[in-house]
Design a protein around this motif. Structure first.
Motif, PDB file in Angstrom:
ATOM      1  N   TYR A 296       0.832  -1.205   0.000  1.00  0.00           N
ATOM      2  CA  TYR A 296       0.000   0.000   0.000  1.00  0.00           C
ATOM      3  C   TYR A 296       0.869   1.259   0.000  1.00  0.00           C
ATOM      4  N   ILE A 297       1.892   1.259   0.824  1.00  0.00           N
ATOM      5  CA  ILE A 297       2.797   2.408   0.919  1.00  0.00           C
ATOM      6  C   ILE A 297       3.492   2.642  -0.422  1.00  0.00           C
ATOM      7  N   LEU A 298       3.968   1.577  -1.040  1.00  0.00           N
ATOM      8  CA  LEU A 298       4.669   1.696  -2.314  1.00  0.00           C
ATOM      9  C   LEU A 298       3.746   2.185  -3.433  1.00  0.00           C
ATOM     10  N   GLN A 299       2.492   1.807  -3.381  1.00  0.00           N
ATOM     11  CA  GLN A 299       1.532   2.200  -4.425  1.00  0.00           C
ATOM     12  C   GLN A 299       0.995   3.612  -4.240  1.00  0.00           C
ATOM     13  N   ASN A 300       1.255   4.242  -3.113  1.00  0.00           N
ATOM     14  CA  ASN A 300       0.678   5.550  -2.801  1.00  0.00           C
ATOM     15  C   ASN A 300       1.731   6.612  -2.483  1.00  0.00           C
ATOM     16  N   ARG A 301       2.749   6.703  -3.337  1.00  0.00           N
ATOM     17  CA  ARG A 301       3.791   7.725  -3.211  1.00  0.00           C
ATOM     18  C   ARG A 301       4.600   7.631  -1.914  1.00  0.00           C
ATOM     19  N   GLY A 302       4.616   6.467  -1.307  1.00  0.00           N
ATOM     20  CA  GLY A 302       5.303   6.316  -0.029  1.00  0.00           C
ATOM     21  C   GLY A 302       6.776   6.610  -0.081  1.00  0.00           C
ATOM     22  N   VAL A 303       7.455   6.131  -1.120  1.00  0.00           N
ATOM     23  CA  VAL A 303       8.904   6.355  -1.210  1.00  0.00           C
ATOM     24  C   VAL A 303       9.180   7.852  -1.324  1.00  0.00           C
ATOM     25  N   GLU A 304       8.408   8.534  -2.123  1.00  0.00           N
ATOM     26  CA  GLU A 304       8.567   9.981  -2.283  1.00  0.00           C
ATOM     27  C   GLU A 304       8.360  10.715  -0.960  1.00  0.00           C
TER      28      GLU A 304
END
Length: 126
Positions: free
Chosen positions: A29-37
Motif C-alpha cells: 500500500y505504501i509503495l503504491q501511494n507515493r510512499g517512497v517519495e
C-alpha cells in the motif's frame, strides 16, 4: 502526516510508518501511494529520529520494483553525506543502507555528483 509543519507529528508519523512497512500488505500500500517519495522527503528533517526512521523505512520498502527509486542518485548522495556525520547512529545506519542496497556504480555516481554540487540536505540536529 509526513508533510505537516509540526515536526512532532512528522516524527511520530514517520516512526509509525516505519513500523508498518514490515507487513507485506502495508508495504504494498505504501509503495503504491507515493510512499517512497514521502519518506524520502523526511530525510531533510531537522529531527534525528525522523531521519533515522526514514532511512530504516526506505530499507524496509526495498523491493525489486522500488529499488531504483529508493537508490536514486539524490538518495544515495544524501546517504553518503549522512555516513560522514559525527552522529554515530546516523552514520552507521547510512553506511548499512549504502553497503546493503547500493551498487559500487551507484556509489561512484553519487560521489561524482557530490563533487559538482555545493548543495546538500542539512544534517539533523541532535
Amino acid at each position: 502526516m509526513l508533510t505537516e509543519d509540526q515536526e512532532n507529528l512528522v516524527e511520530y508519523g514517520m516512526g509509525g510508518l516505519c513500523n508498518l512497512c514490515l507487513d507485506k500488505v502495508n508495504k504494498a500500500y505504501i509503495l503504491q501511494n507515493r510512499g517512497v517519495e514521502l519518506v524520502t522527503g523526511c530525510l531533510s528533517s531537522p529531527r534525528e529520529e525522523t531521519v533515522l526512521s526514514a532511512i530504516t523505512a526506505l530499507m524496509y520498502l526495498v523491493t525489486p520494483a522500488a529499488r531504483s527509486q529508493i537508490t536514486a542518485p539524490p538518495v544515495v548522495e544524501c546517504m553518503l553525506r549522512f555516513s560522514l556525520s559525527e552522529n554515530k547512529r546516523l552514520s552507521n545506519l547510512a553506511e548499512v543502507f549504502l553497503q546493503d542496497y547500493c551498487s559500487p556504480e551507484q556509489l561512484e555516481r553519487a560521489r561524482s555528483l557530490q563533487e559538482h554540487s555545493a548543495l546538500g540536505i542539512p544534517l539533523p540536529r541532535d
